[in-house]
Design a protein around this motif. Structure first.
Motif, PDB file in Angstrom:
ATOM      1  N   GLN A  47      96.734 -18.764   1.753  1.00 56.89           N
ATOM      2  CA  GLN A  47      97.435 -19.702   2.631  1.00 56.89           C
ATOM      3  C   GLN A  47      98.523 -18.954   3.407  1.00 56.89           C
ATOM      4  O   GLN A  47      98.855 -19.298   4.530  1.00 56.89           O
ATOM      5  CB  GLN A  47      98.098 -20.819   1.815  1.00 56.89           C
ATOM      6  CG  GLN A  47      97.138 -21.758   1.134  1.00 56.89           C
ATOM      7  CD  GLN A  47      96.424 -22.659   2.119  1.00 56.89           C
ATOM      8  OE1 GLN A  47      96.871 -22.846   3.240  1.00 56.89           O
ATOM      9  NE2 GLN A  47      95.281 -23.191   1.696  1.00 56.89           N
ATOM     10  N   ASN A  48      99.072 -17.934   2.725  1.00 56.25           N
ATOM     11  CA  ASN A  48     100.128 -17.147   3.349  1.00 56.25           C
ATOM     12  C   ASN A  48      99.495 -16.129   4.301  1.00 56.25           C
ATOM     13  O   ASN A  48      99.346 -14.949   4.008  1.00 56.25           O
ATOM     14  CB  ASN A  48     100.926 -16.433   2.249  1.00 56.25           C
ATOM     15  CG  ASN A  48     102.238 -15.903   2.774  1.00 56.25           C
ATOM     16  OD1 ASN A  48     102.345 -15.531   3.946  1.00 56.25           O
ATOM     17  ND2 ASN A  48     103.237 -15.865   1.916  1.00 56.25           N
ATOM     18  N   ALA A  49      99.133 -16.640   5.504  1.00 59.59           N
ATOM     19  CA  ALA A  49      98.309 -15.860   6.429  1.00 59.59           C
ATOM     20  C   ALA A  49      99.014 -14.596   6.913  1.00 59.59           C
ATOM     21  O   ALA A  49      98.390 -13.554   7.054  1.00 59.59           O
ATOM     22  CB  ALA A  49      97.910 -16.729   7.611  1.00 59.59           C
ATOM     23  N   ARG A  50     100.294 -14.708   7.122  1.00 60.16           N
ATOM     24  CA  ARG A  50     101.021 -13.558   7.658  1.00 60.16           C
ATOM     25  C   ARG A  50     100.947 -12.369   6.698  1.00 60.16           C
ATOM     26  O   ARG A  50     100.548 -11.267   7.071  1.00 60.16           O
ATOM     27  CB  ARG A  50     102.482 -13.938   7.913  1.00 60.16           C
ATOM     28  CG  ARG A  50     103.295 -12.832   8.583  1.00 60.16           C
ATOM     29  CD  ARG A  50     104.739 -13.274   8.772  1.00 60.16           C
ATOM     30  NE  ARG A  50     104.827 -14.531   9.511  1.00 60.16           N
ATOM     31  CZ  ARG A  50     104.768 -14.612  10.846  1.00 60.16           C
ATOM     32  NH1 ARG A  50     104.634 -13.517  11.568  1.00 60.16           N
ATOM     33  NH2 ARG A  50     104.851 -15.772  11.460  1.00 60.16           N
ATOM     34  N   LEU A  51     101.300 -12.632   5.446  1.00 57.30           N
ATOM     35  CA  LEU A  51     101.249 -11.559   4.449  1.00 57.30           C
ATOM     36  C   LEU A  51      99.826 -11.036   4.286  1.00 57.30           C
ATOM     37  O   LEU A  51      99.597  -9.827   4.183  1.00 57.30           O
ATOM     38  CB  LEU A  51     101.764 -12.057   3.102  1.00 57.30           C
ATOM     39  CG  LEU A  51     103.265 -11.970   2.882  1.00 57.30           C
ATOM     40  CD1 LEU A  51     103.630 -12.504   1.508  1.00 57.30           C
ATOM     41  CD2 LEU A  51     103.736 -10.526   3.037  1.00 57.30           C
ATOM     42  N   ALA A  52      98.876 -11.953   4.270  1.00 57.83           N
ATOM     43  CA  ALA A  52      97.491 -11.552   4.060  1.00 57.83           C
ATOM     44  C   ALA A  52      97.019 -10.636   5.184  1.00 57.83           C
ATOM     45  O   ALA A  52      96.377  -9.613   4.950  1.00 57.83           O
ATOM     46  CB  ALA A  52      96.597 -12.785   3.974  1.00 57.83           C
ATOM     47  N   LEU A  53      97.382 -11.003   6.425  1.00 50.79           N
ATOM     48  CA  LEU A  53      96.936 -10.191   7.561  1.00 50.79           C
ATOM     49  C   LEU A  53      97.649  -8.838   7.586  1.00 50.79           C
ATOM     50  O   LEU A  53      97.103  -7.844   8.045  1.00 50.79           O
ATOM     51  CB  LEU A  53      97.154 -10.948   8.867  1.00 50.79           C
ATOM     52  CG  LEU A  53      96.157 -12.089   9.113  1.00 50.79           C
ATOM     53  CD1 LEU A  53      96.556 -12.899  10.343  1.00 50.79           C
ATOM     54  CD2 LEU A  53      94.741 -11.537   9.269  1.00 50.79           C
ATOM     55  N   LYS A  54      98.879  -8.809   7.107  1.00 50.17           N
ATOM     56  CA  LYS A  54      99.596  -7.527   7.055  1.00 50.17           C
ATOM     57  C   LYS A  54      98.943  -6.598   6.045  1.00 50.17           C
ATOM     58  O   LYS A  54      98.949  -5.376   6.199  1.00 50.17           O
ATOM     59  CB  LYS A  54     101.070  -7.753   6.695  1.00 50.17           C
ATOM     60  CG  LYS A  54     101.874  -8.163   7.896  1.00 50.17           C
ATOM     61  CD  LYS A  54     103.354  -8.250   7.571  1.00 50.17           C
ATOM     62  CE  LYS A  54     104.135  -8.699   8.794  1.00 50.17           C
ATOM     63  NZ  LYS A  54     105.383  -9.374   8.394  1.00 50.17           N
ATOM     64  N   LEU A  55      98.394  -7.195   5.002  1.00 52.71           N
ATOM     65  CA  LEU A  55      97.785  -6.392   3.943  1.00 52.71           C
ATOM     66  C   LEU A  55      96.356  -5.971   4.302  1.00 52.71           C
ATOM     67  O   LEU A  55      95.908  -4.872   3.966  1.00 52.71           O
ATOM     68  CB  LEU A  55      97.763  -7.231   2.657  1.00 52.71           C
ATOM     69  CG  LEU A  55      97.246  -6.577   1.390  1.00 52.71           C
ATOM     70  CD1 LEU A  55      98.270  -5.579   0.883  1.00 52.71           C
ATOM     71  CD2 LEU A  55      96.975  -7.630   0.329  1.00 52.71           C
ATOM     72  N   ALA A  56      95.650  -6.855   5.017  1.00 53.57           N
ATOM     73  CA  ALA A  56      94.198  -6.679   5.158  1.00 53.57           C
ATOM     74  C   ALA A  56      93.820  -5.706   6.261  1.00 53.57           C
ATOM     75  O   ALA A  56      94.605  -5.400   7.157  1.00 53.57           O
ATOM     76  CB  ALA A  56      93.555  -8.029   5.429  1.00 53.57           C
TER      77      ALA A  56
END
Ligand SMILES: Nc1ncnc2c1ncn2[C@@H]1O[C@H](COP(=O)(O)OP(=O)(O)OP(=O)(O)O)[C@@H](O)[C@H]1O
Ligand SMILES: [Mg+2]
Lengths: 237, 309
Positions: A193-202
């Motif tokens: 759900q935490n898209a920002r963090l996920a996209l920074k990681l992915a």
């Protein structure tokens, strides 16, 4: 190892929840799947793990058709899942939970090594190893769920909302743990759900809307995409 | 006063040991209910009939092997009980395949109806094969000696049966707590989906449960034959209800709870029959059942409320 989801369709009763999904995950990647509540993210992961059977299309691990296998045969191929809501076995001890993660592993030495690795990553689990999992705090339960997933010695790890309900500081630490797991050679599929963090990681990301992929791109590109920003990142910051 | 007091004590201990022996039998049956409930959230109404089948198979083995004279040793009886356990276990696993597995994804009520149907089927099958009248177990299997303990005389059979039930319960407890398969059974009872994500074959776990529960129930059936000497094709109904009460008393789904509940119910019933009224012996269990459901529906060791049938 490479995971391919091809034209995947899933129905619950008469309701089509996945409507022809295509996702591919290359070895060593972190791929994130974003989407609103009810978009079908968890359904996708559960279908990959074999708990939900598709009505069309398929899931392939290299060339093995996972959708034709029983769930309990899939773990052994190197694919584990940390499910949404943790789902630790509350009335079993922390150690019993971890050992169940390695249920299909025959090699005792390997199980021992992985246990050492998990305890190194989450020292709190070592200290709580005799405690019932249900008595752990939410964050500790999430660590246990991830540790249990790692005990399967996966080459691909599916993570469904690992940050759910955690304090921001713990979310950061869970995400850096995920990064570390990936560096050790495990391919990651992350639903968040935490898209920002996920996209920074992915490395790459997919955007799922009511059972269809509507966007797919490199993570930086998705972070910069105005549509994604509006829908999943709460606008520009 | 002194001798009187001794007699009072003796009667009490007599009834206590009797209660424990009967309670051990209740506990063995209760384990079958509780384990099946644990993984399937289903009350296996045919379980009482598997118990009856155990009693009749035990009788058949005794008669056909020509063991009506003295077996002469407790070990001989135990071997026979083991054979009965094996046979009833197979019937239990077949029952699951035929009556429950096809309905796994159907509404819960279907499985309940199927369970009732299986129960009626078994009861009638037993009646057709063995007849509707009481059948008598050979009563001279063990030398009718009794052991004297603290001035109390206890029949050998009572001790053998109580010992056997304790051994089986301890074995089951260790199996479930200490082994990999046992842990898988506990995990599947908590969350089948998560268990499958661990690579546990839940169908196999369910099969194990339908081997173990009926094996213990079948053993209990034969033990009742040995203890009371006569059996009837409807016996599974009363014993089943009492064992079910024991499972609820201990907390349904909870394995140590079923053991504790069984022993406790046996003792309550035995003492109640002595000190309150013999005529009320069977009613006592149901009073206990009603009281638990009112006072503590989760049972003694149960944590979760049993909200499903
Ligand atoms: N077992 C089920 N039976 C019927 N419908 C289901 C079932 N599981 C999920 N659904 C429905 O399928 C749709 C997709 O659900 P899913 O759990 O995959 O969404 P999600 O993207 O993971 O959502 P969230 O972000 O809230 O976790 C939803 O509309 C949901 O109501
Ligand atoms: Mg979800």
């Amino acid at each position: 190892m490479r995971l391919r989801i091809e034209n995947l369709e899933v129905k619950y009763g008469n309701v089509r929840v996945l409507k022809g999904l295509n996702i591919r995950v290359e070895q060593g990647e972190i791929v994130t799947i974003l989407g609103a509540n009810g978009a079908g993210k968890s359904t996708t992961l559960m279908t990959v793990s074999g708990l939900v059977k598709p009505s069309g299309g398929g899931v392939y691990l290299d060339d093995v058709p996972l959708h034709k296998l029983e769930a309990h045969h899939i773990v052994n191929l190197g694919l584990a899942q940390v499910p949404e809501g943790r789902r630790v076995f509350g009335t079993l001890t922390v150690l019993e939970n971890l050992r169940l993660g390695a249920y299909t592993t025959v090699d005792k030495a390997l199980v021992g090594r992985n246990l050492g690795w998990v305890f190194e990553m989450f020292p709190i689990l070592n200290r709580r190893s005799g405690q019932l999992a249900g008595t752990l705090s939410g964050g500790e339960q999430q660590m246990l769920a991830i540790g249990r997933g790692l005990m399967a010695n996966p080459k691909i790890l599916l993570l469904d909302e690992p940050s759910l309900g955690l304090a921001p500081i713990l979310v950061k630490s869970i995400f850096s743990t995920i990064k570390a797991i990936n560096r050790s050679g495990v391919t990651i599929v992350l639903v968040e759900q935490n898209a920002r963090l996920a996209l920074k990681l992915a490395d790459r990301g997919y955007v799922l809307e009511t059972g269809r992929i509507v966007l797919e791109d490199k993570a930086e590109a998705l972070l910069a995409n105005p549509e994604v920003q509006n829908a999943y990142l709460g606008g520009m910051h | 006063m002194a001798p009187d007091k001794g007699k009072v004590m003796q009667l009490f201990l007599e009834q206590l040991t009797n209660g424990l022996a009967v309670g051990g039998i209740y506990a063995l049956i209760a384990l079958g209910y509780t384990m099946v409930y644990g993984v399937l959230k289903l009350i296996n109404f045919a379980h009482g009939d598997l118990f009856t089948i155990g009693a009749y198979l035990g009788l058949t083995l005794l008669l056909s092997l020509g063991l009506t004279g003295h077996i002469g040793s407790a070990a001989g009886i135990l071997v026979l009980i083991l054979m009965v356990m094996g046979l009833v276990a197979v019937i239990g696993a077949l029952l699951e395949r035929a009556a429950y597995r096809p309905l796994r994804t159907s509404p819960r009520l279907s499985a309940v109806v199927s369970a009732l149907g299986a129960s009626i089927f078994f009861q009638n099958a037993i009646m057709l094969i063995y007849g509707a009248r009481f059948r008598v177990y050979p009563h001279d299997l063990l030398p009718v000696t009794a052991i004297s303990l603290f001035g109390l005389t206890i029949p050998v059979m009572r001790i053998v049966l109580f010992g056997a039930s304790i051994v089986m319960m301890t074995g089951l407890y260790l199996f479930v707590q200490r082994t990999r398969t046992g842990t898988a059974i506990r995990a599947a009872a908590i969350d089948q989906g998560a268990a499958r994500l661990m690579g546990i074959d839940v169908n196999r776990v369910i099969m194990y449960v339908f081997l173990i529960g009926p094996a213990l129930g079948g053993a209990a059936g034969m033990m009742v034959g040995l203890y009371y000497g006569q059996i009837n094709f409807t016996m599974g109904w009363v014993y089943g209800l009492k064992a079910f009460t024991a499972a609820i008393l201990g907390g349904i789904g909870n394995i140590p709870g079923a053991m504790l509940g069984g022993l406790l119910l046996g003792v309550i019933e035995s003492l109640g029959a002595t000190y309150i009224s013999l005529a009320w012996k069977d009613a006592i269990s149901f009073i206990v059942l009603i009281l638990i459901l009112i006072v503590r529906p989760t049972g003694i060791l149960g944590e979760r409320v049993a909200d499903k049938v």
